[in-house]
Scaffold this motif. Structure first.
Motif, PDB file in Angstrom:
ATOM      1  N   GLU A   5       0.860  -1.169   0.000  1.00 39.32           N
ATOM      2  CA  GLU A   5       0.000   0.000   0.000  1.00 39.32           C
ATOM      3  C   GLU A   5       0.902   1.227   0.000  1.00 39.32           C
ATOM      4  O   GLU A   5       2.077   1.145   0.314  1.00 39.32           O
ATOM      5  CB  GLU A   5      -0.873  -0.006   1.248  1.00 39.32           C
ATOM      6  N   LEU A   6       0.339   2.367  -0.334  1.00 43.11           N
ATOM      7  CA  LEU A   6       1.130   3.590  -0.315  1.00 43.11           C
ATOM      8  C   LEU A   6       1.231   4.124   1.110  1.00 43.11           C
ATOM      9  O   LEU A   6       0.305   3.999   1.898  1.00 43.11           O
ATOM     10  CB  LEU A   6       0.498   4.634  -1.234  1.00 43.11           C
ATOM     11  N   VAL A  17       3.815  -1.218   8.192  1.00 45.44           N
ATOM     12  CA  VAL A  17       4.657  -2.225   8.820  1.00 45.44           C
ATOM     13  C   VAL A  17       4.641  -3.435   7.896  1.00 45.44           C
ATOM     14  O   VAL A  17       3.582  -3.906   7.493  1.00 45.44           O
ATOM     15  CB  VAL A  17       4.139  -2.608  10.222  1.00 45.44           C
ATOM     16  N   ILE A  18       5.830  -3.911   7.552  1.00 41.40           N
ATOM     17  CA  ILE A  18       5.958  -5.064   6.668  1.00 41.40           C
ATOM     18  C   ILE A  18       6.189  -6.296   7.535  1.00 41.40           C
ATOM     19  O   ILE A  18       6.998  -6.267   8.462  1.00 41.40           O
ATOM     20  CB  ILE A  18       7.138  -4.892   5.682  1.00 41.40           C
ATOM     21  N   PRO A  46      -1.075  -1.159   7.493  1.00 41.64           N
ATOM     22  CA  PRO A  46      -0.924   0.143   8.144  1.00 41.64           C
ATOM     23  C   PRO A  46      -0.741  -0.009   9.654  1.00 41.64           C
ATOM     24  O   PRO A  46      -1.414  -0.816  10.287  1.00 41.64           O
ATOM     25  CB  PRO A  46      -2.247   0.852   7.840  1.00 41.64           C
ATOM     26  N   ALA A  47       0.186   0.750  10.209  1.00 42.81           N
ATOM     27  CA  ALA A  47       0.399   0.765  11.659  1.00 42.81           C
ATOM     28  C   ALA A  47      -0.704   1.599  12.304  1.00 42.81           C
ATOM     29  O   ALA A  47      -1.217   2.547  11.702  1.00 42.81           O
ATOM     30  CB  ALA A  47       1.763   1.362  11.988  1.00 42.81           C
ATOM     31  N   LEU A  77       7.067   1.416  17.553  1.00 47.51           N
ATOM     32  CA  LEU A  77       5.638   1.229  17.310  1.00 47.51           C
ATOM     33  C   LEU A  77       5.115   0.023  18.076  1.00 47.51           C
ATOM     34  O   LEU A  77       5.860  -0.927  18.338  1.00 47.51           O
ATOM     35  CB  LEU A  77       5.372   1.033  15.817  1.00 47.51           C
ATOM     36  N   ASP A  78       3.837   0.038  18.391  1.00 46.76           N
ATOM     37  CA  ASP A  78       3.223  -1.109  19.072  1.00 46.76           C
ATOM     38  C   ASP A  78       3.376  -2.381  18.248  1.00 46.76           C
ATOM     39  O   ASP A  78       3.422  -3.476  18.806  1.00 46.76           O
ATOM     40  CB  ASP A  78       1.736  -0.828  19.327  1.00 46.76           C
TER      41      ASP A  78
END
Length: 126
Positions: A5-6, A17-18, A46-47, A77-78
């Protein structure tokens, strides 16, 4: 790797997040291979945008020579990865919960992640 995704690097207000499909490693900023196992099979999600501030610093000189000083933060990040971004909250300090926002910055008005201290929800104990 699936077409991600962008994210903010393409003008969208999101951090991606990958996640590696083989080993489950999580990382930030798309790349072809998992940095742990080398797999090309991964998914981008998405994060949520929240995390723990682990460091804050101030740059007194910037590459473009404008808008100094600039505050930067590292936020875990969580979802796991650590990301860097601007700080738009003078009260943000290491150990604080932080949340990302996206703001236009620099002479060309580029969208960048910017962090602030996360406000406690009503009824929660801090």
């Amino acid at each position: 790797m699936r077409t991600p995704e962008l994210d903010w690097t393409h003008g969208e207000s999101t951090l991606l997040v990958i996640t590696c499909a083989r080993c489950g490693n999580h990382w930030y900023l798309p790349q072809v291979h998992c940095p742990v196992c080398g797999s090309v099979n991964s998914d981008a999600t998405p994060a949520a945008g929240g995390g723990l501030c682990v460091a804050v610093t101030r740059l007194h000189v910037t590459a473009d020579g404008q808008d100094a000083p600039v505050r930067l933060a590292l936020v875990e990040l969580d979802e796991g990865p650590v990301v860097m971004g601007r700080v738009h909250d003078a009260d943000l300090a290491p150990g604080d919960r932080a949340h990302v926002d996206f703001r236009l910055d620099g002479p060309n008005g580029v969208l960048v992640p910017s962090f602030a201290k996360e406000m406690p929800q009503k009824g929660s104990v801090s």
